[in-house]
Write a protein that holds these residues in place. Structure first.
Motif, PDB file in Angstrom:
ATOM      1  N   ILE A 298       2.115 -16.103  99.882  1.00 17.09           N
ATOM      2  CA  ILE A 298       2.257 -15.111  99.791  1.00 17.09           C
ATOM      3  C   ILE A 298       3.169 -14.379 101.100  1.00 17.09           C
ATOM      4  O   ILE A 298       3.528 -14.010 102.196  1.00 17.09           O
ATOM      5  CB  ILE A 298       1.412 -14.081  99.637  1.00 17.09           C
ATOM      6  N   LEU A 299       4.387 -13.787 100.075  1.00 11.23           N
ATOM      7  CA  LEU A 299       5.564 -12.987 100.941  1.00 11.23           C
ATOM      8  C   LEU A 299       5.015 -11.584 101.469  1.00 11.23           C
ATOM      9  O   LEU A 299       4.262 -11.371 100.627  1.00 11.23           O
ATOM     10  CB  LEU A 299       7.096 -13.394 100.615  1.00 11.23           C
ATOM     11  N   ASP A 300       5.987 -11.009 102.171  1.00 15.72           N
ATOM     12  CA  ASP A 300       5.230  -9.785 102.917  1.00 15.72           C
ATOM     13  C   ASP A 300       6.181  -9.148 102.224  1.00 15.72           C
ATOM     14  O   ASP A 300       6.260  -7.873 102.492  1.00 15.72           O
ATOM     15  CB  ASP A 300       5.544  -9.467 104.708  1.00 15.72           C
ATOM     16  N   ASP A 301       7.109  -8.760 101.654  1.00 15.68           N
ATOM     17  CA  ASP A 301       7.972  -8.331 101.318  1.00 15.68           C
ATOM     18  C   ASP A 301       7.354  -7.731  99.742  1.00 15.68           C
ATOM     19  O   ASP A 301       8.171  -8.177  98.528  1.00 15.68           O
ATOM     20  CB  ASP A 301       9.776  -8.386 100.774  1.00 15.68           C
ATOM     21  N   VAL A 302       6.790  -6.605  99.924  1.00 15.87           N
ATOM     22  CA  VAL A 302       5.780  -6.354  98.866  1.00 15.87           C
ATOM     23  C   VAL A 302       6.988  -5.318  98.922  1.00 15.87           C
ATOM     24  O   VAL A 302       6.719  -4.470  99.309  1.00 15.87           O
ATOM     25  CB  VAL A 302       4.299  -5.651  98.840  1.00 15.87           C
ATOM     26  N   ILE A 303       7.049  -4.647  96.965  1.00 18.69           N
ATOM     27  CA  ILE A 303       6.956  -3.676  97.001  1.00 18.69           C
ATOM     28  C   ILE A 303       6.370  -2.379  95.960  1.00 18.69           C
ATOM     29  O   ILE A 303       5.616  -3.081  95.228  1.00 18.69           O
ATOM     30  CB  ILE A 303       8.498  -3.929  95.277  1.00 18.69           C
ATOM     31  N   ALA A 304       5.866  -1.694  96.973  1.00 17.17           N
ATOM     32  CA  ALA A 304       4.686  -0.442  96.556  1.00 17.17           C
ATOM     33  C   ALA A 304       5.094   0.501  95.192  1.00 17.17           C
ATOM     34  O   ALA A 304       5.860   1.343  96.280  1.00 17.17           O
ATOM     35  CB  ALA A 304       3.989  -0.781  97.549  1.00 17.17           C
ATOM     36  N   MET A 305       4.738   0.493  94.575  1.00 19.21           N
ATOM     37  CA  MET A 305       4.679   1.842  94.077  1.00 19.21           C
ATOM     38  C   MET A 305       3.394   2.294  93.281  1.00 19.21           C
ATOM     39  O   MET A 305       2.225   2.097  93.846  1.00 19.21           O
ATOM     40  CB  MET A 305       5.529   1.913  92.344  1.00 19.21           C
ATOM     41  N   ALA A 306       3.020   4.230  93.173  1.00 16.73           N
ATOM     42  CA  ALA A 306       1.987   4.166  92.857  1.00 16.73           C
ATOM     43  C   ALA A 306       0.755   3.276  92.548  1.00 16.73           C
ATOM     44  O   ALA A 306      -0.535   3.619  92.385  1.00 16.73           O
ATOM     45  CB  ALA A 306       2.076   5.580  92.370  1.00 16.73           C
ATOM     46  N   ASN A 307       1.797   3.241  91.013  1.00 13.84           N
ATOM     47  CA  ASN A 307       0.271   2.221  89.746  1.00 13.84           C
ATOM     48  C   ASN A 307       1.293   1.107  89.367  1.00 13.84           C
ATOM     49  O   ASN A 307       0.462   0.306  89.201  1.00 13.84           O
ATOM     50  CB  ASN A 307       0.978   3.075  88.788  1.00 13.84           C
ATOM     51  N   SER A 308       1.747   0.416  90.841  1.00 11.47           N
ATOM     52  CA  SER A 308       1.563  -0.873  90.693  1.00 11.47           C
ATOM     53  C   SER A 308       2.300  -1.434  91.905  1.00 11.47           C
ATOM     54  O   SER A 308       2.729  -1.124  93.123  1.00 11.47           O
ATOM     55  CB  SER A 308       3.045  -1.308  89.166  1.00 11.47           C
ATOM     56  N   LEU A 309       2.126  -3.062  92.433  1.00 12.85           N
ATOM     57  CA  LEU A 309       2.605  -3.675  93.159  1.00 12.85           C
ATOM     58  C   LEU A 309       3.431  -5.140  92.432  1.00 12.85           C
ATOM     59  O   LEU A 309       3.081  -5.426  91.534  1.00 12.85           O
ATOM     60  CB  LEU A 309       1.496  -4.355  94.406  1.00 12.85           C
ATOM     61  N   VAL A 310       5.035  -4.985  93.547  1.00 13.83           N
ATOM     62  CA  VAL A 310       5.719  -6.459  93.350  1.00 13.83           C
ATOM     63  C   VAL A 310       5.664  -7.739  94.178  1.00 13.83           C
ATOM     64  O   VAL A 310       5.749  -6.841  95.503  1.00 13.83           O
ATOM     65  CB  VAL A 310       7.561  -6.327  92.898  1.00 13.83           C
ATOM     66  N   ILE A 311       4.417  -8.731  94.125  1.00 12.13           N
ATOM     67  CA  ILE A 311       5.051  -9.365  94.595  1.00 12.13           C
ATOM     68  C   ILE A 311       5.372 -10.572  95.000  1.00 12.13           C
ATOM     69  O   ILE A 311       5.793 -10.747  93.814  1.00 12.13           O
ATOM     70  CB  ILE A 311       3.398  -9.029  95.326  1.00 12.13           C
ATOM     71  N   SER A 312       5.190 -11.753  96.331  1.00 12.97           N
ATOM     72  CA  SER A 312       5.749 -12.477  95.678  1.00 12.97           C
ATOM     73  C   SER A 312       5.658 -13.862  96.367  1.00 12.97           C
ATOM     74  O   SER A 312       4.871 -13.917  97.948  1.00 12.97           O
ATOM     75  CB  SER A 312       7.333 -12.721  95.976  1.00 12.97           C
ATOM     76  N   TRP A 313       5.963 -14.910  95.818  1.00 10.30           N
ATOM     77  CA  TRP A 313       4.849 -15.938  97.233  1.00 10.30           C
ATOM     78  C   TRP A 313       6.471 -17.056  97.031  1.00 10.30           C
ATOM     79  O   TRP A 313       7.099 -17.413  96.082  1.00 10.30           O
ATOM     80  CB  TRP A 313       3.729 -16.701  96.678  1.00 10.30           C
ATOM     81  N   ARG A 314       6.464 -18.286  98.541  1.00 12.66           N
ATOM     82  CA  ARG A 314       6.903 -19.168  98.359  1.00 12.66           C
ATOM     83  C   ARG A 314       6.754 -20.192  98.083  1.00 12.66           C
ATOM     84  O   ARG A 314       4.773 -20.302  98.385  1.00 12.66           O
ATOM     85  CB  ARG A 314       6.712 -19.511 100.236  1.00 12.66           C
ATOM     86  N   PRO A 315       6.999 -21.129  97.029  1.00 14.32           N
ATOM     87  CA  PRO A 315       5.588 -22.224  95.894  1.00 14.32           C
ATOM     88  C   PRO A 315       5.778 -23.750  97.760  1.00 14.32           C
ATOM     89  O   PRO A 315       6.126 -23.378  98.856  1.00 14.32           O
ATOM     90  CB  PRO A 315       7.683 -23.112  95.581  1.00 14.32           C
ATOM     91  N   PRO A 316       4.506 -24.310  98.158  1.00 12.38           N
ATOM     92  CA  PRO A 316       4.613 -25.288  98.923  1.00 12.38           C
ATOM     93  C   PRO A 316       5.498 -26.080  98.946  1.00 12.38           C
ATOM     94  O   PRO A 316       5.305 -27.834  99.029  1.00 12.38           O
ATOM     95  CB  PRO A 316       3.137 -25.846  98.211  1.00 12.38           C
ATOM     96  N   GLY A 317       6.811 -26.160  99.225  1.00  9.95           N
ATOM     97  CA  GLY A 317       8.379 -27.054  99.828  1.00  9.95           C
ATOM     98  C   GLY A 317       7.924 -28.329  98.211  1.00  9.95           C
ATOM     99  O   GLY A 317       8.032 -27.899  97.378  1.00  9.95           O
ATOM    100  N   LYS A 318       8.350 -29.321  98.962  1.00 10.54           N
ATOM    101  CA  LYS A 318       8.228 -30.302  98.598  1.00 10.54           C
ATOM    102  C   LYS A 318       6.604 -30.736  97.322  1.00 10.54           C
ATOM    103  O   LYS A 318       7.131 -31.333  96.238  1.00 10.54           O
ATOM    104  CB  LYS A 318       8.135 -31.978  99.248  1.00 10.54           C
ATOM    105  N   ALA A 319       5.913 -30.260  97.563  1.00 15.47           N
ATOM    106  CA  ALA A 319       4.455 -30.362  97.307  1.00 15.47           C
ATOM    107  C   ALA A 319       4.994 -30.305  95.139  1.00 15.47           C
ATOM    108  O   ALA A 319       4.146 -29.593  94.328  1.00 15.47           O
ATOM    109  CB  ALA A 319       3.280 -29.858  97.824  1.00 15.47           C
ATOM    110  N   ALA A 320       5.742 -28.869  95.335  1.00 15.79           N
ATOM    111  CA  ALA A 320       6.445 -27.540  94.403  1.00 15.79           C
ATOM    112  C   ALA A 320       6.721 -28.818  92.998  1.00 15.79           C
ATOM    113  O   ALA A 320       5.985 -28.021  91.842  1.00 15.79           O
ATOM    114  CB  ALA A 320       6.915 -27.451  94.144  1.00 15.79           C
ATOM    115  N   GLU A 321       6.961 -29.689  93.295  1.00 10.32           N
ATOM    116  CA  GLU A 321       7.249 -30.570  92.046  1.00 10.32           C
ATOM    117  C   GLU A 321       6.126 -31.536  91.763  1.00 10.32           C
ATOM    118  O   GLU A 321       6.393 -31.448  90.532  1.00 10.32           O
ATOM    119  CB  GLU A 321       8.254 -31.888  92.613  1.00 10.32           C
ATOM    120  N   ARG A 322       4.980 -30.723  92.755  1.00 12.76           N
ATOM    121  CA  ARG A 322       3.395 -31.642  91.654  1.00 12.76           C
ATOM    122  C   ARG A 322       2.720 -30.688  90.945  1.00 12.76           C
ATOM    123  O   ARG A 322       1.674 -30.652  90.639  1.00 12.76           O
ATOM    124  CB  ARG A 322       2.722 -32.763  92.542  1.00 12.76           C
ATOM    125  N   VAL A 323       3.752 -29.067  91.218  1.00 10.21           N
ATOM    126  CA  VAL A 323       2.567 -27.896  90.205  1.00 10.21           C
ATOM    127  C   VAL A 323       2.791 -28.494  89.762  1.00 10.21           C
ATOM    128  O   VAL A 323       4.126 -28.386  88.749  1.00 10.21           O
ATOM    129  CB  VAL A 323       2.829 -26.672  91.099  1.00 10.21           C
TER     130      VAL A 323
END
Length: 393
Positions: A298-323
């Motif tokens: 999970i990445l640290d560049d969150v967008i925080a608002m009073a009633n919501s959060l926007v979060i993002s994550w990085r897939p697991p590299g080459k293993a992402a092909e098997r997700v």
């Protein structure tokens, strides 16, 4: 008539109409294939008959029973191993009750359950109750007491035959009747119902150890807590004016929205996971070696608002092909863990990053998130959890 929803195929089956329809009855799952229906109002009469529905044969039967339980409607019932407990409701003469009766399915015999001590719930109807296996307690919540709607909690200890009225704190639910109830781990969940003025579209959880309530989901003013992944909504939209039917199944909350004809037209499923289960999965996660350039994070560049959060994550590299898909889980401040978004691999592979907007949150509150990558071979991987706080304004 009785309608059966097969969750494996999400298809309805309407059984042949048998006898007269009724309202205000209770339904208790005796096993994975048997449903017990008791009491209710049939035409102008309040009954105390019991019917057993078997999903194997898709038939309803009326077994022979010794003893009796007073005729009633709008009561509450729950199963405790090989027994069914019935509490409260309205008798045929219109009086409210707070008594308890028990049906032993081994002997098929009714008996009245005595209670001792000074504490006893007020007579009520439209309440809900379930069994806390850990504490050997039957828990009731809410209902209508004749003059007002209720939001109190009572616990009946089935071994000591005494009632307890715990002092609770936190975000106490609105008084209501006709709601759904279920236990998941140490948490008591309630959902929906009505306060006499409007249909309620919210979910609350009570930590039965800390005795603290928390509002988990609220669809009252908007579509509620949902995940928006790459511009796609993780849950379908509920119309604000629609009444909703709520039911719990294991750790899932099923929500039926009627169409314009009043019949069930749309189904939403929310999944809840206890904190203990999440921690167990973290502990048992394999330490297998991965030839990947980066890890699921999970990445640290969150967008925080009073009633919501926007979060993002990085897939697991080459293993992402098997997700096969990703699940985003959120832990609230009282420890309730719930799924807030689901994303397929194709949703995120274009930009090598997934973005989730979680709404319906409270201002200036910290929420913890983790991401579960589910692989095509049936294995899975968890990211480390990270906590983010909503803004105060």
């Amino acid at each position: 008539p009785l309608a059966v929803l097969k969750l494996s195929t999400l298809t309805w089956e309407l059984l042949a109409h048998e006898g007269d329809g009724r309202t205000g009855q209770s339904s208790v799952a005796l096993s994975s294939s048997k449903l017990v229906m008791f009491g209710g109002r049939c035409r102008q009469n309040v009954t105390n008959d019991l019917r057993l529905f078997c999903s194997d044969s898709m038939r309803r039967i009326s077994p022979s029973i010794r003893g009796s339980c007073p005729c009633r409607e709008l009561h509450a019932a729950c199963g405790v191993r090989n027994k069914m407990y019935v509490m409260g409701g309205v008798l045929g003469n219109g009086s409210l009750r707070s008594d308890i009766s028990c049906l032993d399915f081994e002997t098929m015999t009714w008996s009245e359950v005595p209670s001792f001590g000074q504490i006893c719930p007020t007579p009520r109807r439209g309440h809900a109750m379930c069994y806390n296996e850990t504490r050997k307690q039957i828990i009731i919540f809410g209902g209508f007491g004749g003059h007002c709607y209720l939001n109190d909690v009572y616990c009946f200890e089935i071994e000591k035959l005494v009632w307890l009225k715990p002092s609770v704190a936190g975000e106490v639910p609105l008084p209501r009747t006709g709601h759904a109830i279920s236990m998941l781990g140490r948490f008591l969940f309630i959902a929906g119902g009505t306060d006499g003025r409007q249909q309620l579209a919210d979910v609350y959880a009570l930590d039965t150890e800390l005795l603290v309530w928390e509002r988990v989901i609220d669809w009252s003013n908007e579509t509620g807590l949902r995940g928006e992944i790459c511009g796609k909504k993780g849950f379908s939209t509920f119309l604000k004016s629609c009444s909703r039917n709520f039911a719990f199944h294991n750790n899932h909350l099923l929500m039926l929205k009627p169409g314009v004809d009043g019949l069930p037209a749309e189904l939403e499923i929310a999944q809840f996971t206890s904190p203990d289960a999440i921690q167990a999965m973290w502990r048992t996660q394999s330490d297998r070696e991965q030839d990947v350039a980066s890890k699921l994070e999970i990445l640290d560049d969150v967008i925080a608002m009073a009633n919501s959060l926007v979060i993002s994550w990085r897939p697991p590299g080459k293993a992402a092909e098997r997700v096969r898909k990703y699940k985003v889980m959120m832990m609230t401040r009282t420890g309730v863990v719930k799924e807030v978004a689901v994303s397929s691999r194709k949703d995120v592979e274009r930009v090598n990053q997934a973005i989730v907007k979680v709404t319906g949150l409270n201002p200036n509150v910290e929420y913890a998130f983790c991401v579960k990558a589910m692989y095509v071979d049936g294995t899975h991987e968890w990211s480390e959890s990270k906590a983010f706080r909503t803004s105060s304004q």
